[in-house]
Every structure is written in C-alpha cells, then in structure tokens.
Design a protein around this motif. Sequence first.
Motif, short mmCIF file in Angstrom:
data_model
loop_
_atom_site.label_atom_id
_atom_site.label_comp_id
_atom_site.label_asym_id
_atom_site.label_seq_id
_atom_site.Cartn_x
_atom_site.Cartn_y
_atom_site.Cartn_z
N GLY A 15 0.61 -0.90 -0.67
CA GLY A 15 0.38 -0.18 -0.04
C GLY A 15 0.82 1.19 -0.04
O GLY A 15 0.26 2.13 0.64
N VAL A 46 10.58 6.01 4.05
CA VAL A 46 12.34 7.88 3.16
C VAL A 46 12.19 7.58 1.48
O VAL A 46 10.86 7.11 1.24
N GLY A 47 12.07 9.10 0.96
CA GLY A 47 11.51 9.72 0.47
C GLY A 47 11.45 10.55 0.32
O GLY A 47 9.54 11.10 -0.66
N ARG A 105 7.10 11.24 5.06
CA ARG A 105 5.93 9.47 4.11
C ARG A 105 5.26 9.19 5.04
O ARG A 105 3.95 8.13 4.15
N VAL A 129 1.49 -11.29 2.57
CA VAL A 129 1.12 -11.57 0.76
C VAL A 129 2.48 -13.01 1.40
O VAL A 129 3.82 -12.22 1.32
N ALA A 165 3.11 -4.06 -5.35
CA ALA A 165 3.24 -3.05 -5.48
C ALA A 165 4.62 -3.13 -4.70
O ALA A 165 4.68 -2.43 -3.33
N SER A 190 22.67 3.37 1.66
CA SER A 190 22.39 4.48 2.11
C SER A 190 21.93 4.39 3.74
O SER A 190 21.11 3.17 4.42
N ILE A 233 16.64 17.51 3.77
CA ILE A 233 15.48 17.43 3.07
C ILE A 233 14.58 18.14 4.48
O ILE A 233 14.63 17.50 5.52
N ARG A 289 19.42 1.43 4.59
CA ARG A 289 18.98 0.23 3.13
C ARG A 289 20.58 -0.25 2.11
O ARG A 289 21.34 0.38 1.35
N TYR A 292 20.63 -1.73 -2.91
CA TYR A 292 20.26 -0.61 -3.27
C TYR A 292 19.74 -0.41 -5.16
O TYR A 292 18.61 -0.42 -5.00
N ASP A 309 8.58 0.21 -6.55
CA ASP A 309 9.91 -0.44 -6.27
C ASP A 309 9.93 -1.95 -6.07
O ASP A 309 11.22 -2.20 -6.85
N PHE A 313 15.17 0.11 -8.83
CA PHE A 313 14.80 1.15 -8.02
C PHE A 313 16.53 1.67 -8.53
O PHE A 313 17.08 0.68 -8.45
N SER A 319 15.18 12.08 -6.89
CA SER A 319 13.59 12.53 -6.26
C SER A 319 12.44 11.77 -7.72
O SER A 319 11.52 12.42 -7.62
N VAL A 322 9.23 8.35 -5.95
CA VAL A 322 7.44 8.54 -6.33
C VAL A 322 6.72 8.93 -7.20
O VAL A 322 5.82 7.95 -7.59
#
Length: 440
Positions: A15, A46-47, A105, A129, A165, A190, A233, A289, A292, A309, A313, A319, A322
Amino acid sequence: MTAIPQSCDVLIIGGGPAGSSAATHLAQAGIDVVLLERSVFPRNQVGESLIPHIWKFSDMTGVSEKIEQEGFLAKAGGITVWNDKIHQILFSDFGYTRPGLHVERDIFDDILLKHAGCRGARVFNEVSVRAADFSDSQGTKIAYTDKRGHSNLEGAIRCQYVIDASGHSSFLANQFKVRQTISTRFNFLSLWGYYENSRFVGVDRKSYASEALATVKPVTFVMSFEDGWVWHIVLRGKTSVGLIVPTGRTKGMGRQQREEFFKHTCEHLPHLNKLLEPAKFIEGSLQYRPDYSYYSKNVCGENYYCIGDAAAFVDPIFSHGVQNAFYNAAAATLAIKESLKNPKQRFRYSQLCESRMQQFYGFSRALSLGDFGCNGVNPALVKSLMKSLPPLELELILAASEMTSRSENFRLLAREAGVLGRFDDNFSGQKRAPVAALEF
Ligand SMILES: Cc1cc2nc3c(=O)[nH]c(=O)nc-3n(C[C@H](O)[C@H](O)[C@H](O)COP(=O)(O)OP(=O)(O)OC[C@H]3O[C@@H](n4cnc5c(N)ncnc54)[C@H](O)[C@@H]3O)c2cc1C
C-alpha cells in the motif's frame, strides 16, 4: 473485523504510493480491487523530496486536494554542490505553477492509502502476502497471513490479475528469480537519520533557522563528497539527512558504528556542517538500506504487473521514486482495464506495458547512473521517451542532468535523440548556469 474476500478482479500487494494509486485508478473505474498491506499505517518510509511531476498523477486519482490540505512544505527547487560546483534549479523558472514538496512519507502515504479506500478499493492492513500461485486455471491464488487483532491466520484469495507493489522486497521478482543487481560500479547503500532544529537552505541560497520556514521557501540540498553524496531535506519539525556511499564503506560495522560513521560524516562535511551546527540528532532515528540499485528482467506478464520499487530501484538522486511509482501505477492499471474489457488481448497489453515501464526505468537509470551502458538499458527506448515528453518536463530534466556528473550518458542520448535543439533559445542561460556561492 472485516473479512477478506475469497476472490476479486485485481489483487494488489503493498500500500505504498504505487499500490495505493493503482488501487484508486482501478476502483474509480468500478473494478473490484483488494489491496493487502503488511504494515499498520501510517508507517515509516524514506523518500521525502517530491518533484512537481507528481501533481499530474495525483490529479488523475483525485487526491491532490487532500495533499494540499495537509500543508506539507512547498519546495522551490534544488541546489547541488557537486565536485565543488554549485548549481540551482527553481521550478518556477521552467514555468511550473505548482511546487515540489517535502513530505513526511508516513503521512503522505497514509493519505494516498485512505483515499484508495474512499474511492472503493478494499484495503486490508496487517495482512502479509506469502506466495502467488499462477498454475491454477481458476485464477491466480494469493496466499496470505492475516495478522490483524494479534491473530496469525492463513488464507488465500483468487484474482484475475496481481499487481506487485511490495516495494524493495520485490515479492514477485524474487519469486520468479528475475531481480538483478545493477552493475558492480554502483553498489551503494544508504544511511539516513533525522535532526531537530537544523538550519535549512532557502530559495535565495542563504541558510535560515527553522522558524524562517514560515516565510522563506526551502530547496532540497544535495552535495557530493569523495565517493558518495548526501541529501538534506527540511520537513515540518525535523530534517531528513541521508548518505549514499559505496557498500564497502560500512563493511563489518555494527549499528552503533554505523551511527557514529553517519554522524561524524554529516557533521564534518562542508556546508552541511553549517546547516547542522545548531541541530541535534534524533537518537534512534538512523536507518539503513543495503540492497540498493536493482531491476527486474520482466515486470509484466499476462496476469501480473510489478510496479514501483517492486520492479526496479535506482539511486534516488533526482527524487524520482514516487513519480516512478505513480507512473507505473497509471500504466499498469490502464493495461489491466483494457485486458478486462478484452481478455483475448491480455498478453499484448501486458507487453505494451512492459515496454513502457522498461523505457521509464531505463530513462531514470540513464539520468541517475553514470555507467549507463551497463546491464539492460535499451537506448532506443530511452530516446523515444525523451522525444515524447512534454517540453516542460524535458527541459527541467535536461537542466537537472547538468547538476551532477552522473548524467553524461543521458546528455549523449539527448543529443542523439535531437531534443537539445528544442531549447536553443531558452536552454542555455540562467536556468542551468552554475551559481557562484552559498551564503550559509
Ligand atoms: C534512501 C532512499 C531515499 C529516497 N529518496 C527519495 C526521494 O527523495 N524522493 C522520491 O520520490 N523517492 C525517493 N526514494 C524512493 C521512494 O521511497 C520509493 O521509490 C517509493 O517509496 C516507492 O513506492 P512503492 O509504493 O513502490 O514502495 P513502498 O513505498 O516501499 O511501499 C511498498 C509497501 O509494500 C508493503 N509490502 C511489502 N511486502 C509485502 C507483502 N509481502 N505483503 C503485503 N505488503 C507488503 C510494504 O509494507 C510497503 O508499505 C528514496 C528511496 C531510498 C531507499
């Protein structure tokens, strides 16, 4: 507790922005869609830097107003210090009338997922799942574990189409064993964490105390160093700071050592050290992460689509994540809608979508990774996307490609595609010129 149905037209795994926007597209078209998400929302993600391209997708799903009402910080553009050269991009210089955003986020993704529910998707959180069985002629069987109310119940749901997803866990690509790592030269990881009370970089290239956010528009600040790069950011109440470094840099380090490495690096880098001078690291906020840059050889099949992703990725330097997720969701759901109307053509639609998505990922990889020739990007597809982009978007991306040393191959392709000539009159002056200095 609402029972999970035993069948649906489309089952979505995950989701995040990809899954929730796919669910909204389908539900709006009256398609019976179920989304299973393993976490409780809002969940950490993140993001946080979003480019203005996202608005066209949020308009399509009808969620723009809810995003605006949340009051996320509007960002004016970006500043990079790359190999000591300073560049600035302002979205308004390119004719964008809507801003980029700096979003928390957890809140942003929660808005999108709730919106999918409002539009008619059946959304179940805390349902993980486990397996997808494509061998059954009655439809794909998705096995899950329902963890709601501290239970651990196993169940299954049948569907005509599956959308994966699931983000970087790449559920289907791993099941099909088609997930590939992108070239050894780009084995990055990262590390990111959050600071309170950091100064931020304003649209005028000066730095400001956080209280000035009420009056000065921020920009995303990105800087290269030795073999990596760093982002800064500013958000409402905290600042996200992240390092991208070759995997070897933290080899053998435990959590504590990684945190020390992170703080020490951030607090000793020029420019960034000034921004962080009054700031305090939020203890426990460091995240990591390691797996990568990757891609999948196949992202679409007759009855499945991998988006966001889950499919691929690349280094998030521009950026793009998304926006990619939104784009894939729009492309995959269009193919599914057409396939439901005309099932005999389902394979054809899936292959059209495959080519669109590989084109988009190839484009992002060419832009973000210098070693663009490596595994599997099709230059012809990338060039054809360049030619079909709206001029506004193309010009901004071309300007962004001047900001780091990562996009040399991208510019080569742009030249070959003949798209640079379109901007002869405008695309040479202020919009992409290096700027002289930062006044921190
Ligand atoms: C360090 C870093 C910095 C980034 N910076 C930016 C940035 O500044 N701007 C930007 O646009 N992008 C950025 N990105 C990329 C961005 O975060 C992603 O591209 C984006 O979140 C992708 O959305 P998604 O929906 O595909 O996946 P996700 O947001 O990861 O959502 C996937 C969801 O699937 C769920 N899930 C996973 N497995 C299962 C399962 N088996 N069953 C049920 N549910 C499951 C997860 O719980 C999750 O909620 C960054 C990424 C990284 C790693």
